[in-house]
Design a protein around this motif. Structure first.
Motif, PDB file in Angstrom:
ATOM      1  N   CYS A 150      -2.079  -7.268   5.001  1.00 52.07           N
ATOM      2  CA  CYS A 150      -1.287  -6.363   4.168  1.00 52.07           C
ATOM      3  C   CYS A 150      -1.364  -6.766   2.697  1.00 52.07           C
ATOM      4  O   CYS A 150      -1.474  -5.909   1.813  1.00 52.07           O
ATOM      5  CB  CYS A 150       0.159  -6.362   4.637  1.00 52.07           C
ATOM      6  N   THR A 151      -1.295  -8.053   2.441  1.00 52.78           N
ATOM      7  CA  THR A 151      -1.367  -8.542   1.066  1.00 52.78           C
ATOM      8  C   THR A 151      -2.707  -8.185   0.428  1.00 52.78           C
ATOM      9  O   THR A 151      -2.766  -7.723  -0.718  1.00 52.78           O
ATOM     10  CB  THR A 151      -1.155 -10.061   1.037  1.00 52.78           C
ATOM     11  N   GLY A 180       6.552  -5.396  -1.262  1.00 53.40           N
ATOM     12  CA  GLY A 180       7.850  -4.824  -1.608  1.00 53.40           C
ATOM     13  C   GLY A 180       7.835  -3.338  -1.915  1.00 53.40           C
ATOM     14  O   GLY A 180       8.878  -2.686  -1.861  1.00 53.40           O
ATOM     15  N   ASN A 181       6.663  -2.789  -2.237  1.00 49.21           N
ATOM     16  CA  ASN A 181       6.584  -1.356  -2.534  1.00 49.21           C
ATOM     17  C   ASN A 181       6.234  -0.531  -1.303  1.00 49.21           C
ATOM     18  O   ASN A 181       5.944   0.650  -1.404  1.00 49.21           O
ATOM     19  CB  ASN A 181       5.559  -1.091  -3.636  1.00 49.21           C
ATOM     20  N   GLU A 199       5.411   3.657   4.261  1.00 52.02           N
ATOM     21  CA  GLU A 199       4.950   4.539   3.185  1.00 52.02           C
ATOM     22  C   GLU A 199       4.833   3.731   1.890  1.00 52.02           C
ATOM     23  O   GLU A 199       5.785   3.070   1.463  1.00 52.02           O
ATOM     24  CB  GLU A 199       5.938   5.690   2.983  1.00 52.02           C
ATOM     25  N   ARG A 200       3.675   3.771   1.306  1.00 55.46           N
ATOM     26  CA  ARG A 200       3.441   3.021   0.071  1.00 55.46           C
ATOM     27  C   ARG A 200       3.858   3.851  -1.144  1.00 55.46           C
ATOM     28  O   ARG A 200       3.643   5.060  -1.189  1.00 55.46           O
ATOM     29  CB  ARG A 200       1.965   2.653  -0.052  1.00 55.46           C
ATOM     30  N   SER A 201       4.409   3.187  -2.130  1.00 50.17           N
ATOM     31  CA  SER A 201       4.658   3.814  -3.424  1.00 50.17           C
ATOM     32  C   SER A 201       3.979   2.959  -4.496  1.00 50.17           C
ATOM     33  O   SER A 201       3.787   1.764  -4.328  1.00 50.17           O
ATOM     34  CB  SER A 201       6.156   3.919  -3.710  1.00 50.17           C
ATOM     35  N   VAL A 202       3.596   3.595  -5.578  1.00 49.50           N
ATOM     36  CA  VAL A 202       2.890   2.893  -6.657  1.00 49.50           C
ATOM     37  C   VAL A 202       3.863   1.968  -7.385  1.00 49.50           C
ATOM     38  O   VAL A 202       5.002   2.353  -7.670  1.00 49.50           O
ATOM     39  CB  VAL A 202       2.273   3.894  -7.641  1.00 49.50           C
ATOM     40  N   ILE A 203       3.421   0.761  -7.649  1.00 48.88           N
ATOM     41  CA  ILE A 203       4.238  -0.196  -8.406  1.00 48.88           C
ATOM     42  C   ILE A 203       4.258   0.218  -9.877  1.00 48.88           C
ATOM     43  O   ILE A 203       3.207   0.407 -10.496  1.00 48.88           O
ATOM     44  CB  ILE A 203       3.688  -1.626  -8.279  1.00 48.88           C
TER      45      ILE A 203
END
Length: 205
Positions: A150-151, A180-181, A199-203
């Motif tokens: 994941c990282t 964290g995002n 669900e990913r969000s942009v940092i």
């Protein structure tokens, strides 16, 4: 995966002793039954879990670019391609698993599915990144592979801005310590396996 990692006993990274079988649930190859190299500890995602997952992903899978770094039997990967994913990349360090998957792609006349026999963590760390929309992460348990994968996906730009990431783990999703995002969208448990969709969000910069 680092080269020093011990041999896996899960998802195709082992000596195969026979054949397992899977059924594609939906899409253009619905009800097709395929075999795959079997062995002790192999844990293909069960039909009912796949059905739940693809119900969650129904609005997003058609046209998506999908990545399966620990493909094993290929159950999730083939299901995604059957349901209209525009392109897929599957990785596995076991030659029998990749050979079997390549045969299936040929049998199904699929031209958008790509495969590579490679160690997932090494591939994600060293290869030029391209963004994927949907990622399936079902690595061998108890080998500290999920969080590093994941990282790498997040830090090395393998993810589209609004990517969806599916995980299977031996511990609850809330305890994994993933980027964290990533927002936990849905989660369930089947037997001793926790499965979740993120669900990913942009940092924000």
């Amino acid at each position: 995966m680092p080269s020093s990692k011990p041999p896996s006993i899960h998802k195709g990274h082992k000596i195969h002793t026979g054949l397992g079988h899977l059924r594609i649930i939906g899409g253009q190859w619905r009800s097709r039954r395929l075999s795959f190299p079997d062995g002790p500890g192999l844990r293909p995602t069960p039909d009912r879990v796949r059905e739940t997952l693809f119900n969650w992903l129904a609005p997003y899978i058609e046209g998506a670019r999908v990545l399966d770094p620990f493909v094993g039997s290929g159950a999730l990967y083939l299901e995604a391609l059957s349901r209209g994913a525009s392109m897929g990349l599957a990785l596995d360090s076991n030659s029998a698993a990749i050979s079997s998957l390549r045969e299936h792609l040929g049998t199904l006349h699929c031209t958008v599915g790509k495969t590579a026999k490679d160690d997932a963590l090494r591939y994600l760390e060293t290869q030029p990144a391209e963004p994927f929309d949907v990622i399936f992460l079902d690595p061998p348990f108890h080998q500290n592979l999920l969080v590093p994968a994941c990282t790498l996906l997040e830090e090395r730009n393998w993810l589209a801005d609004d990517a969806w990431i599916y995980t299977e783990s031996e511990i609850a999703p809330s305890t994994l310590g993933l980027p964290g995002n990533w927002r936990l969208h849905r989660e369930k448990k089947a037997g001793q396996v926790h499965y979740a969709l993120w669900e990913r969000s942009v940092i924000a910069s």
